[in-house]
Scaffold this motif. Structure first.
Motif, PDB file in Angstrom:
ATOM      1  N   ARG A  41      45.452  40.887  31.440  1.00 28.44           N
ATOM      2  CA  ARG A  41      45.458  39.671  30.618  1.00 28.44           C
ATOM      3  C   ARG A  41      46.750  38.890  30.803  1.00 28.44           C
ATOM      4  NH1 ARG A  41      44.178  41.981  26.334  1.00 28.44           N
ATOM      5  NH2 ARG A  41      46.219  42.269  25.387  1.00 28.44           N
ATOM      6  N   ARG A  79      41.302  39.111  36.961  1.00 32.37           N
ATOM      7  CA  ARG A  79      39.929  38.998  36.468  1.00 32.37           C
ATOM      8  C   ARG A  79      39.390  40.319  35.951  1.00 32.37           C
ATOM      9  NH1 ARG A  79      36.740  34.953  40.676  1.00 32.37           N
ATOM     10  NH2 ARG A  79      38.040  33.100  40.276  1.00 32.37           N
ATOM     11  N   SER A  80      39.979  41.434  36.375  1.00 35.69           N
ATOM     12  CA  SER A  80      39.497  42.737  35.929  1.00 35.69           C
ATOM     13  C   SER A  80      40.657  43.711  35.836  1.00 35.69           C
ATOM     14  CB  SER A  80      38.441  43.294  36.890  1.00 35.69           C
ATOM     15  OG  SER A  80      39.055  43.720  38.101  1.00 35.69           O
TER      16      SER A  80
END
Length: 220
Positions: free
Chosen positions: A33, A38-39
Motif C-alpha cells: 500500500r 498492485r499486490s
C-alpha cells in the motif's frame, strides 16, 4: 558492502522507520500500500531479494517476522568475537512468562496469570520484552495480530502516537493502537468491526501496561 537497488533501499528504509515508530516491521500489505504495488506478492518478492542479499532476515512462524541485519563490518566483528568466546545457546535465549487472562484489578505479572514460560530468541523483537501476552479477539486483525497470538510486551507507562500498546481500562486489559490529542486518548482497533475507545485520562480508570515489541504465532 551490500548493493541494493533504489526500490530495495526504499523498502529497507520503510521497514526501519516502521520499527522505530511503532516497534513492529510492516506487513506485506502495508508495504504494498505504501509503495503502490498492485499486490502483496510484489512486496514479498522484494523482501525475499533483500533476504538473499543479507539485508534482512525473514523469520518463519512469526507474524511481521522481518528483522534488520547489521552492516557487514559489524557482523564480521561479532563473528570474530564469537570465535574467542562462544556462549552456550541456552544463555542466548530470553525466558519470558506467558500471561493469560488477567484478573480484574490485579497486576498483569501476578503469578496466578502466568500460564507458562517460553525460551525465545531475543533477535525476534524490536526491543527486549518483559513478558508474552496471549491475544484474545480479532480487534487488531488488520495489524496482523489475531486471536491466540503471543504478543511480546515491554513494560512502559508511556507511548508515542501510532504505537501498539497493552492498556488497562477499568477491569479490562486490551491491545490497541495508541493516539493522544489534547486531553483525549484514543485506543484504536485495526478492524472495521470494532469502534475506537475514547478515554478522558482525568476521569477514566486508565493506565498503560506496556508496548508491543513483537509477535509469536503457533502454526499448529
Amino acid at each position: 558492502m551490500i548493493k541494493l537497488t533504489a526500490r530495495q533501499e526504499q523498502i529497507l528504509n520503510l521497514i526501519r522507520d516502521a520499527i522505530i515508530n511503532t516497534g513492529f516491521p510492516p506487513t506485506r500489505a502495508e508495504i504494498a500500500r505504501e509503495l503502490g504495488f498492485r499486490s502483496v506478492n510484489a512486496a514479498e518478492e522484494h523482501l525475499q531479494a533483500l533476504a538473499r542479499k543479507g539485508a534482512i532476515e525473514i523469520s518463519p512462524g512469526t507474524s511481521r517476522g522481518i528483522r534488520l541485519i547489521k552492516s557487514a563490518t559489524e557482523l564480521a566483528n561479532e563473528r570474530d568475537s564469537r570465535q574467542l568466546v562462544l556462549p552456550h545457546p541456552a544463555l542466548m535465549q530470553l525466558s519470558l512468562p506467558l500471561i493469560g487472562r488477567v484478573a480484574a484489578g490485579s497486576p498483569i505479572l501476578a503469578l496466578e496469570h502466568v500460564e507458562a514460560t517460553y525460551q525465545v530468541d531475543p533477535s525476534l523483537f524490536s526491543a527486549k520484552p518483559d513478558y508474552l501476552l496471549k491475544v484474545r479477539g480479532m480487534s487488531m486483525r488488520d495489524a496482523g495480530i489475531i486471536d491466540g497470538d503471543l504478543l511480546a510486551v515491554k513494560k512502559s507507562d508511556n507511548a508515542r502516537n501510532g504505537q501498539i500498546v497493552v492498556a488497562r481500562l477499568g477491569d479490562d486489559v486490551t491491545v490497541k493502537r495508541y493516539h493522544k490529542s489534547d486531553d483525549l486518548i484514543e485506543l484504536l482497533p485495526e478492524n472495521a468491526d470494532f469502534k475506537p475507545i475514547r478515554i478522558d485520562p482525568e476521569r477514566d480508570d486508565f493506565s498503560l501496561e506496556g508496548l508491543a515489541v513483537g509477535l509469536l504465532r503457533s502454526w499448529n
